[in-house]
Scaffold this motif. Structure first.
Motif: not given
Length: 801
Positions: A532-557
């Motif tokens: 279920x952590x794959x179902x991140x909320x997508x941004x309608x107008x992201x500032x960059x491709x690397x910031x396109x989805x709301x995080x579901x885990x702190x690991x990537x950051x």
């Protein structure tokens, strides 16, 4: 928005100086960002007459002139050839400073003295280009300052408008504000359309296929127009507000747009097939070439103006190259319409095409101004272009809208503003704004809002209008009354602070990463397809491709931060983050936003030193940090389970952290594949804890038991156990006996190798026995110890070595 002092005075009488008018507008909420004096400081440019024009004796392309400035005869050398003896001209005398800081001095040109300069429109900043010097009317008095004689002396105001005040994107709108403040009446332009001949219906038809995108469309037909340069007054007026003159017809549409705030568009009638106008949405991928010569690729959201065969304009934004007004145009189809603001805004932004027209439509034009602006432009075209206006107008208005009406309570306005205005005074202020006011019961008003004020939606908006017109400076400054309450941090806040302090005490550094992660982050950390952590909320107008989805885990950051630090050779890292993650909830608009705390350690265990060898951190360093946290929060009954490991951990080097039946976190070594994707070349250990669960479980204090004063007895027990048997089960099995005499049990040795069968391991337990009221005998200790052995062998299938 640019507007001039003289233009405003045409619509409302006032005696304010330009500086006072600027202050009044600013106090009304229409901030004056700049003021420019047109013709200011240029009184040395005067009206003069050419008495003689002779060939310069030393230059073929220069003339030597005698010029009368009303006081004396001056000698002037001029290079222009478009004038003759007896013409009236603009003379820049010695000492005059022209735009561009060009100062006129007495000089000699090819041996002849020149005491000034004959000026063109360009040199006086009245036009971008000019073919020669200006030839003025012969009845102008000599010696009069040029700008004064021509009526060009003026003040230009640059007004910064907030997006909600679309009504002030016009001269009439700003004049209406001045009149309301001063208690004056607005003089609206007189509109008389001379109509001739055949009805407009026989020449033009309008069909609206999208009434949402275009609620109203009106048109007129004007024949016999002569396309020519605009008269000087029109050119000067447009130049003053920053609009370039094109020709008389186009200039009229621009003049009306600035004057009344409603954009218009003129089509060459011969290029509109069948005289038919069709308002529709564009086809997906449809191509259209606009007036700027650019071919645009359209989508189904774009609104188009079409004729019988093709598109002729991008609605509310720009006309098409295929129907523009040219020098050969004689018949004109004049458009005045209202377009849906969100529709225009989306198209303008997507196409990167921002025009004066789109600027007004996307903020909201006046629906009732459609026919007025159309008639105003038609009357000017008849006057300035010699056009014959067909009888009547086409006005397609499928669903007329009633004016908004709002209940207003004077006592509420006084309470909110701290004023004591009478109801009659408030009604007067509303009427000054051309609002209709009808008294109702309980002293309230029913205020009807005119169509041009689309920003007025609620009673609070009307209260703001009262404050604006009465004067912001009339609001008395008072100290707020507040009750001082001791605001104690909640348990959640106190524990957050304690956890942060704990991690800092462990030598860790807090990071703050973005709440957004890359869309492929789930793939990079090996999450399963059904996670279920794959179902991140997508941004309608992201500032960059690397910031396109709301995080579901702190690991990537944390991994991004570690990778960035390691690229700068900062290899010994102890990082933590304590922030929210965002988990979508089915059938709910808002996600679940729990707080998680996560930590990452890598590199050497201690600082480099001459007296010790470098030892890298391992799993147990991370586990120790977490165990100390549990001790701090007094969380008991923690189990470390190797079942169902997370896919981003190294197999066999991770576990879940379980309390009761709930998993409250995970810990382990990051999988080498994941590290490779983040360009990390050394082992990384990570833990992630659900802070909301930590809050729930914290404070489970054990009962305080007085220590026994009798001696203890220690027994060591070496067991042969299968490799897949978790050592925690041995501890749990012993504790499940609930023996009063058992004070402590712990594992102190683990061994695999010689003399241990393959598939087995040797685990050594140390058990401490003690009674609270007496000294235990060896037989008593042995009986209890034997009970432990039997239970372990019976339940877990282990044997004693």
């Amino acid at each position: 928005m640019k507007v001039t002092y003289n233009w405003l005075k045409e619509f409302v009488d006032f005696d304010l100086s330009p500086a006072d008018l600027g202050h009044l507008l600013t106090m009304l909420g229409l901030e004056v960002e700049g003021m420019e004096q047109l013709g200011g400081g240029m009184d040395e440019v005067v009206v003069a007459r050419v008495l003689e024009k002779n060939q310069h004796p030393n230059a073929d392309k220069l003339s030597l002139c005698k010029v009368d400035n009303g006081k004396e005869i001056l000698s002037v050398v001029c290079g222009a050839q478009n004038f003759k003896q007896g013409d009236t001209v603009a003379l820049a005398q010695i000492g005059a400073v022209l735009p561009g800081d060009f100062k006129i001095k007495r000089s000699k040109i090819r041996g002849e003295e020149s005491c000034g300069m004959l000026c063109s429109e360009k040199e006086l900043n009245l036009a971008d280009e000019s073919a020669g010097i200006m030839i003025l009317s012969s009845d102008l008095p000599l010696g009069t300052p040029f700008f004064e004689a021509m009526g060009l002396k003026d003040t230009i105001f640059e007004i910064g408008l907030t997006p909600n005040r679309a009504d002030c994107l016009s001269v009439i709108g700003i004049a209406r504000e001045i009149a309301a403040k001063l208690g004056k009446r607005v003089r609206y332009p007189s509109i008389v359309v001379p109509e001739y001949g055949q009805p407009v219906d026989s020449k033009v038809s309008v069909a609206i296929q999208d009434a949402v995108g275009c609620p109203r469309y009106a048109a007129r037909f004007i024949s016999g127009c002569k396309i020519a340069p605009s008269p000087a007054w029109l050119v000067n007026r447009l130049n003053a507000v920053g609009v370039r003159s094109i020709n008389n017809v186009v200039d009229i549409t621009n003049l009306v747009m600035i004057e009344l705030g409603h954009p218009l568009h003129a089509f060459d009638y011969t290029q509109v097939a069948g005289g038919q106008i069709i308002v529709r949405r564009a086809g997906e991928g449809e191509k259209f070439r606009t007036l700027d010569g650019q071919e645009r690729t359209l989508t189904a959201t774009d609104l188009m103006i079409c004729d019988r065969d093709r598109a002729v304009a991008l609605a509310g934004i720009m006309g098409g190259e295929n129907s523009e007004i040219t020098e050969t145009t004689t018949d004109i189809l004049l458009e005045s319409a209202f377009f849906d603001p969100p529709t225009i805004r989306r198209s303008s932004k997507r196409l990167g095409l921002h025009t004066e027209s789109s600027h007004r439509f996307e903020r909201g034009a006046d629906l009732d101004m459609v026919p007025k602006a159309l008639d105003r432009a038609a009357s000017l075209m008849a006057q300035l272009a010699g056009g014959n206006v067909a009888t009547g107008r086409v006005d397609n208005f499928p669903a007329p809208k009633a004016l908004a009406s709002i209940t207003f309570r004077p006592e509420r306005a006084n309470a909110m503003l701290g004023l004591s205005l009478t109801a009659e005074r408030m009604a007067e202020l509303f009427r000054n704004l051309e609002f209709q006011v009808q008294p109702v019961s309980n002293g309230s008003f029913q205020v009807t809002i005119p169509s041009y004020r689309i920003d007025i939606e609620r009673e609070i908006d009307l209260i703001e209008e009262i404050c604006r017109l009465n004067g912001f400076d009339q609001v008395v400054a008072t100290m707020p009354v507040a009750q001082v309450i001791s605001d104690r941090p909640s348990l959640h806040q106190r524990l957050q602070r304690s956890v942060r302090d704990h991690f800092v005490a462990e030598g860790m550094h807090e990071i703050v990463s973005f709440s957004f992660i890359a869309a492929d982050a789930a793939d990079r950390i090996n999450l399963n397809a059904d996670d279920p952590r794959r179902n991140g909320i997508k941004l309608c107008n992201p500032l960059a491709a690397e910031q396109a989805v709301m995080r579901t885990t702190l690991l990537p950051g944390l991994l991004e931060t570690a990778s960035r630090n390691m690229s700068f050779r900062s290899l010994d890292l102890r990082l933590f983050e304590m922030r929210r993650v965002y988990h979508p909830v089915p059938d709910q608009e808002m996600p679940h936003e729990p707080v998680y705390c996560a930590g990452l350690i890598s590199g050497t265990r201690d600082q480099e030193s001459w007296c010790q060898q470098d030892v890298d951190v391992d799993f147990y360093d991370a586990k120790g940090i977490v165990e100390n946290l549990f001790e701090l929060l007094q969380i008991r009954g923690v189990r470390w389970s190797s079942e169902e490991p997370e896919p981003f951990y190294h197999p066999g080097k991770c576990c879940r952290i379980v309390v009761g039946n709930s998993t409250i976190g995970t810990i382990g070594e990051i999988h080498p594949e994941v590290l490779k994707r983040y360009e990390i070349e050394q082992s990384v250990y990570y833990f992630e804890l659900n802070f909301e669960e930590l809050v729930r479980l914290s404070g489970s204090r054990k009962a305080i038991v007085a220590p026994s004063r009798f001696p203890d007895s220690v027994r060591d027990l070496a067991l042969l156990a299968p490799l897949d048997l978790p050592s925690a089960q041995l501890i749990d099995c012993v504790k499940s006996l609930k023996l009063q005499e058992l004070e402590k049990v712990a594992i102190f040795d683990l061994y695999q190798g010689d003399r241990v069968p393959e598939g087995y391991k040797s685990i050594a337990l140390r058990l401490r026995y003690r009674a609270s009221e007496r000294t235990m005998t060896d037989d008593e200790v042995q009986q209890v110890h034997q009970k432990v052995i039997v239970t372990l062998m019976g339940k877990l299938g282990v044997t004693v070595r």
